[in-house]
Structure formats: C-alpha cells, structure tokens
Design an enzyme around this catalytic site. Structure first.
Site, PDB file in Angstrom:
ATOM      1  CG  HIS A   1      -5.958  -1.631   8.529  1.00  0.00           C
ATOM      2  ND1 HIS A   1      -5.942  -0.884   9.257  1.00  0.00           N
ATOM      3  CD2 HIS A   1      -4.678  -2.460   8.131  1.00  0.00           C
ATOM      4  CE1 HIS A   1      -4.617  -0.194  10.198  1.00  0.00           C
ATOM      5  NE2 HIS A   1      -3.746  -1.027   9.129  1.00  0.00           N
TER       6      HIS A   1
ATOM      7  CD  GLU B   1      -8.843   1.135   7.633  1.00  0.00           C
ATOM      8  OE1 GLU B   1      -8.510   0.549   8.800  1.00  0.00           O
ATOM      9  OE2 GLU B   1      -7.723   2.729   7.873  1.00  0.00           O
TER      10      GLU B   1
ATOM     11  CG  ASN C   1      -9.296  -1.129  12.050  1.00  0.00           C
ATOM     12  OD1 ASN C   1      -8.274  -1.908  11.255  1.00  0.00           O
ATOM     13  ND2 ASN C   1      -9.793  -0.233  11.134  1.00  0.00           N
TER      14      ASN C   1
ATOM     15  CG  ASP D   1      -0.561  -0.754   2.638  1.00  0.00           C
ATOM     16  OD1 ASP D   1       0.997  -0.355   2.229  1.00  0.00           O
ATOM     17  OD2 ASP D   1      -1.003  -0.821   2.980  1.00  0.00           O
TER      18      ASP D   1
END
Ligand code: GLP
Length: 252
Positions: A139, A144, A137, A68
């Site tokens: 990811h 996400e 979370n 990313d």
C-alpha cells in the site's frame, strides 16, 4: 523511469531523502510537498528539522499535504497522523501551520470528508514532490490492495496487516482505527516527482513485487512503474531482493 539510490542503512537513507527534499525547498521555496507518516520517514523529518535549525532550510512558503488520516481521530488526538506530523515536523520548522494539510479524521461523513480533502488538494495545485513509504502489502498512503486503483480521496477499510503494523503507535492493536481516509492513486500519480523510502529486510519482498512485478491494484505501489519521475531510496536490507536487478543511480 525509476532511480534507485542505495544507502548503507536507515540513517543514510534518511539523510539522502532529506537532502532531496531540502533541494526541492531551496530550488522552489513555495513548493508543495506531499508528506507521509509511518516509521520510515521519521529520520528524514529529523534531518529536515536539523536543516531548518542550522538555517539551511526555510519552510515559510512551503505548503504540505499529507496522504492520509485515521477515520475517527481528530487532529488533536495523540494517535492521529496530524499529531504525528506536528510532533515530527510541523512544530520543529517554520512551516505555516495553516498551509500544512492532513485529512480531517473527525468528519464522520466519509463522502464529505473526502470531498473536502479533494477540494484542498485541488486548491494547493500540483504537488512538486510526493514522499511515500511502502506498506508490507504494497500500500501507498492507505491505498490498500483492491480490484481497482482508486483515483481520489476515499475511505478505506484497513487490512489486518496494516492495523498490526500501525499498532506500534497505539497501546494495543484493538485501539487502531479500522478505517482511514486516504488520498487516491491518481492524486499521488499527479505529483511531479515521487520519492519513496524503504528500509529493512521486512520490506525486501514487497519492494521486488512493487517494482519488478505486474502492475496491479493488488499491489498498489506497482502503479509507480508508470510514473515518469520516481526515486526509490532504500537501504541494503530493503534492496536485498532486487540488488541483482537494478542499476544503482547513486550510492550513499
Ligand atoms: C502506514 C501509512 C503509510 C506508510 C506505511 C508504511 O500505514 N499509512 O503512509 O507508508 O504504512 O509504514 P512504515 O513506514 O511504518 O513501514
């Protein structure tokens, strides 16, 4: 099938991860490595660089493809993930920089940026080993929590918790870009082997949800339960909520 390797601390986790990646390079010198950013793999990159300096590892035929990049940050931006990779690994080993790929955050047209990166992913062939960290979370990359598992490279709006976690790399939270380009879940799942690293008590709850909870795009890493070859290397703190649930493949 998920193998859990329990390590005593961050340093042992990093050494173990580097030895797995190092073995991949030795066994297949022209392998394709999927690489990750974040604070978790920094120690692993240090061990890999040390392996190169010692003459144990040769990166000259390796291709790397990163997960990313922040949208809006060009490769030469000091906060870009490209720069992170350059500083932590690329400049320290003999990898061919033309075969070390990171999404281009400077392309403003998201569709174009994602299409270009998917073309690169297709051109490098199958990823032999994909390194992953884990967001608080759930990811992976910058995938996400959402209603679906996105398949290919896409532009994401970063979650507040992600922006906050990444602010340690910037001078303030306001400076953290709000969007990013990330490889999709299908591209990650296409890798032959997956190596996920976790360290610290703050990851303990999400480790349990990801590997022992429902498989749901609300916890993107939970999809890894469906992959045939996942190794999770974690320290005692990160495994503290699952230690009674797992069979430890190896202790280091
Ligand atoms: C970042 C990255 C991920 C990374 C994760 C965890 O936002 N995009 O690739 O795995 O969050 O980061 P850390 O290792 O710093 O906890």
């Amino acid at each position: 099938m998920i193998k859990f390797i329990l390590t005593k601390d961050y340093d042992a986790m990093s050494a173990e991860a580097a030895s797995i990646i190092g073995a991949q390079i030795v066994l297949k010198p022209d392998c394709v490595l999927g690489l990750a950013t974040g604070s978790t793999p920094v120690g692993t990159y240090e061990y890999l660089s040390a392996g190169y300096v010692k003459g144990d590892l040769d990166f000259s035929q390796v291709t790397s493809i990163n997960l990313d990049e922040f949208k809006g940050l060009a490769h030469d931006n000091e906060h870009s993930y490209y720069r992170f990779m350059y500083d932590n690994l690329f400049k320290k080993v003999n990898i061919d920089i033309n075969k070390a790929f990171v999404p281009d955050g400077s392309i403003a047209d998201a569709d174009l940026a994602c299409k270009k990166y998917d073309e690169i992913i297709a051109s490098v062939g199958c990823i032999d080993l994909q390194l992953l960290g884990l967001g608080h979370n759930g990811h992976i990359g910058f995938n996400e929590p959402s209603d679906v598992f996105p398949k290919r490279t896409h532009c994401v709006d970063l979650a507040e918790s992600t922006i906050s976690a990444n602010s340690i790399f910037f001078s303030s939270e306001e400076e953290v870009p709000k969007q990013a380009y990330t490889m999709g879940i299908q591209s990650i799942m296409d890798a032959k082997k997956i190596l996920l690293l976790v360290s610290g008590t703050d990851k303990a709850a999400i480790v349990k949800r990801a590997f022992f909870g429902d498989i749901t795009p609300r916890v993107p890493a939970s999809v890894l339960q469906l992959h045939h070859d996942v190794t999770v290397v974690g320290d005692v703190a990160a495994f503290s909520e699952i230690s009674h649930l797992i069979w430890i493949y190896k202790q280091a």
